[in-house]
Each structure stands twice: as C-alpha cells, then as structure tokens.
Motif scaffolding. Sequence first.
Motif, short mmCIF file in Angstrom:
data_model
loop_
_atom_site.label_atom_id
_atom_site.label_comp_id
_atom_site.label_asym_id
_atom_site.label_seq_id
_atom_site.Cartn_x
_atom_site.Cartn_y
_atom_site.Cartn_z
N UNK A 199 -29.01 -22.23 17.10
CA UNK A 199 -27.60 -22.87 17.28
C UNK A 199 -26.92 -23.16 15.99
N UNK A 200 -26.32 -22.09 15.36
CA UNK A 200 -25.78 -22.35 14.01
C UNK A 200 -24.36 -22.79 14.19
N UNK A 201 -23.63 -22.30 15.32
CA UNK A 201 -22.37 -22.68 15.33
C UNK A 201 -22.17 -24.07 15.91
N UNK A 202 -23.21 -24.79 16.62
CA UNK A 202 -23.44 -25.93 16.91
C UNK A 202 -23.37 -26.85 15.68
N UNK A 203 -24.55 -26.30 14.82
CA UNK A 203 -24.83 -27.49 13.64
C UNK A 203 -23.59 -27.28 12.61
N UNK A 204 -23.03 -26.29 12.27
CA UNK A 204 -21.61 -26.23 11.67
C UNK A 204 -20.66 -26.89 11.93
N UNK A 205 -20.27 -26.77 13.29
CA UNK A 205 -19.35 -27.79 13.98
C UNK A 205 -19.35 -29.23 13.97
N UNK A 206 -20.77 -29.66 14.36
CA UNK A 206 -20.63 -31.15 14.21
C UNK A 206 -21.03 -31.68 12.89
N UNK A 207 -21.40 -30.70 11.74
CA UNK A 207 -21.17 -31.24 10.47
C UNK A 207 -19.86 -31.25 9.92
#
Length: 477
Positions: A199-207
């Motif tokens: 879930x790269x999109x989730x990790x990038x978005x929350x960071x």
Amino acid sequence: MRNAPDPKRWYALALLCLTGFMIILDASIVLVAVPSIERDLTFSAGGVQWVPSGYGLMFGGLLLLGGRVSDLLGRRRVFMTGLGLFAASSLLCGFAWTGDALVLARGLQGIAAAVLAPSALSIVMTTFPDGAERNKALGIWGATSGVGGTAGSLIGGPVTDGLGWQWIFFINVPVCLLVLVLAPVLLQDSRGPGRRGFDVAGAITVTAALIVLVYAVIEAPESSAGRTTVLALVSVALFAVFVRIEQRSAAPLLPLRLFRSRALVGGNLITIAFGLGAFGLNFVYTQYAQLARGYSAVEYGLMSSVLAATAVAGSIAGQHLVTRIGMRPVAAVSLLLSGIGATVMSRSAVDSAYFEVAFWGLAIFGAGLGAGTVAGAIAALRDVTGDDAGVASGLQNASFQIGGAIGIAILSAIAVSHTSGTTPAALTEGYQVAYLWCWVFVAAGLVGTALLIGRKQTVEGEVTEPTAESPAVRLGP
C-alpha cells in the motif's frame, strides 16, 4: 514435528539488539546536539526542530510499510538493505554542509529506520519459538530499546563536546558495517505468509499529511493566519485521501476496522500524548539548558539523565500497578504527573539552580512518562489477536514517533512565538510558556483514558496483557 531451534539464535538476538539500540539512540542523541547544530548551520527561526522531527516523521509514517515490505521481500534481505541505507544517510548527516542538507539526510535516516526496525523485530519473532524463549527474547529487545533512549543523553554530550556534533552520526557507520558482515552468518531469512500487496499510496499520503501538518505548525509564528489555515486544510485533505485509499485497498496499510476497538483508539491516544510531551519537553529543555543557561552538552546530558532514570523506574512500577488496579487509573494518574512535572519546569528562570526546579520537574515528568507509556501500550494491544497483531503493534510504535515529531514542532513554535529577543531572559520566557502547553497534550491523553471507561479491566484480578504474538514493544526512547 516442530523444527529444532536455531543454535545461533542468541548470537542473532545480540546482533539485532545492537541494531535496535542504534536506531533508538539516533532518535534521542540528536536532542543533545541541537544547539551545536543550530550554531554551525543556517536555519530559519524554529527550523532546527526539523532535524529531530524529520527523522521521527519518516520513521513513524513509513513504519507499517516497512514491516509489510520485509514480510513480502524477505526479512533478512530487507534488513540488510536498511542497514546500508542507514549507514549512507548517517554519512550524509555528518557531512551536511547546510541545514537543509542535514534535514534531508535525517529524513533518509528515518526511512532506513522504518525499514530496519520492523524487519529486525520480525526476525526476532521468527528466530525464537513460541513460549518462554520468545518472551525472554522480546523482553531483552524491549530493554535494549529503553537503554538506547537513556544512553542518548549520556553518550551525546561527550561526543558533541569532544569530537563535534557530526560524530553522533558517524558512529553509526562502523556499527552498520559490523552488522552487515555478521548478518548473513547469524540471521535466517524468512517471508510472511500469503501474497499481500504494497500500500505505497497509503504510506506516501499519510506521511505527506503529517509533513504538511508539522510544516504548518513550524511556520505559524512567522506566517499569516490565512497561509497557516490553507496548510492545515491541505493536511486534512491528505488525511481524508489516506482514509479513502485504506477503504478501497485490497491490502490496506492500516485496516480501518481496527479502530472499532475503543481500547486500541484510547491506548494510541495515550501513546501519542506521551510522545508529544516527551520529545517536545526534551527539545525545549536542551535549548534552555545550553542556550539560555550556557551549560555544555556534557552537562546537559548528565542533567537530563534523571528523566530517563525515573522513566525506567516508572515503567517498572507501571507494569505492576496495571496488573493490580487496571490500565485506566494508571494512565490517568501518569498523564497528570507529566503535566505537574511540566508545570514545575515552567518555573525555570534564567538564574534557577538545577536542584531547585529542573531536577524535580524532570523527575516527576519521567515517572509519569514511564508508567503511562506502559499503560498505553497494554491498552492499545489488549483486544488485538491473530493477523492484526503485527499491524496493531506497529501502529502503537508509530504513534509514539509521530507524536514526538509533532510535539517538537508545537512546543518549538510556541517558544519562538513567545520569545521577544535573543537574550537568555527572553529565551527563557518562551521556554516557560512552551512547558505549560504540555497540559494540552495531557488533555488529549485523558480523552484516550475516557475511551477505556466501562471496559472490563481485569480478568480474575489480573489485567490481560499482550501476548508474545502481540508484544507491547515500543520503538522509542
């Protein structure tokens, strides 16, 4: 038939604990060197706080993704890759020629730590069989992490004063090289079950949401209300996008169903509150001691070690008290203790003797911190079982790191906005106000304790604590 245990497992544990010690040491040792770094490099007003915050944000924001990557690609392989990145980023930190370069290098260090920490803990879990040996190994791992947080104050002072702040980063390199050489010999490789996605999109978005939030807080004293509001709205929008991504993802970074547990939500709010206060107060205190009072880094390290010592004592007492009286009262009293300690610190004047104010303030705050983080961890993991154990433990660890990064930003901004000059007296005025803002963090933690109301606290007179499958191991100082 169960496979025979690895004969090299205790040597492997020693190697992994050395790595864990280095990761946590790096989060705490930099606080000692902040004034020296600020003097040598160019930063905007309040900008030096990005040096510790950049590490904490990337570490906490990408911690869950790092665990997923190690499960899918092979834990030893990812562990060794993280070691290489940590060594390279440490060199970049030491050779940083500007404040911006150091902040970027610290961000890379945080990414490396987000890969290293969960892969190391996963290897511990897979190296030791269920039962007494695994519990012992996890206890050693947790104790080593605690020592790393404590040692930061004591090691950082002599290194900063004797060799220069650059060496608090350079000392990581030989450790990383030693572990890289021994890892293929001592560590077994393994992968997690199934074929889950990233879930790269989730990790990038929350960071990204967290970075924008911290940036808004840092810039608030120097920016217009309109600009600060826009930045806050951008952060909220990014958090909303993250939630939407998690709802639609087949392999979410953070399954939203976990938040149906009031104990998990309450425990993590308590953990965030202590992260906010612990890192924020320490950041303000290092500047008060070294900039307003003129103490050396060595003197500051010795003075601040009382907080670490009382935190260890508080954590030991907290474990026993949670078993006897439950999580909620221990967490609530611990939060109030931390607020009282911060209030005592707010009475620090430019001519205060150490044993008049700071010693007692740090001691009271540390006792509350130690007991409260134990109660928060147990509450956060109390209802977690089975496949959710890893992600819930990672969330609890991330909460402390993210809380710390935001706490530094908030108290730094408060101190800057209430400082009318550069004299010791003017600086101290800003620090006094910043200490009192710890009560806002206490209030947030008390909301977390309220979520535990009405829950069954004990089972046959004993609190249900995390099992070996859901260890309450905090990756923080």
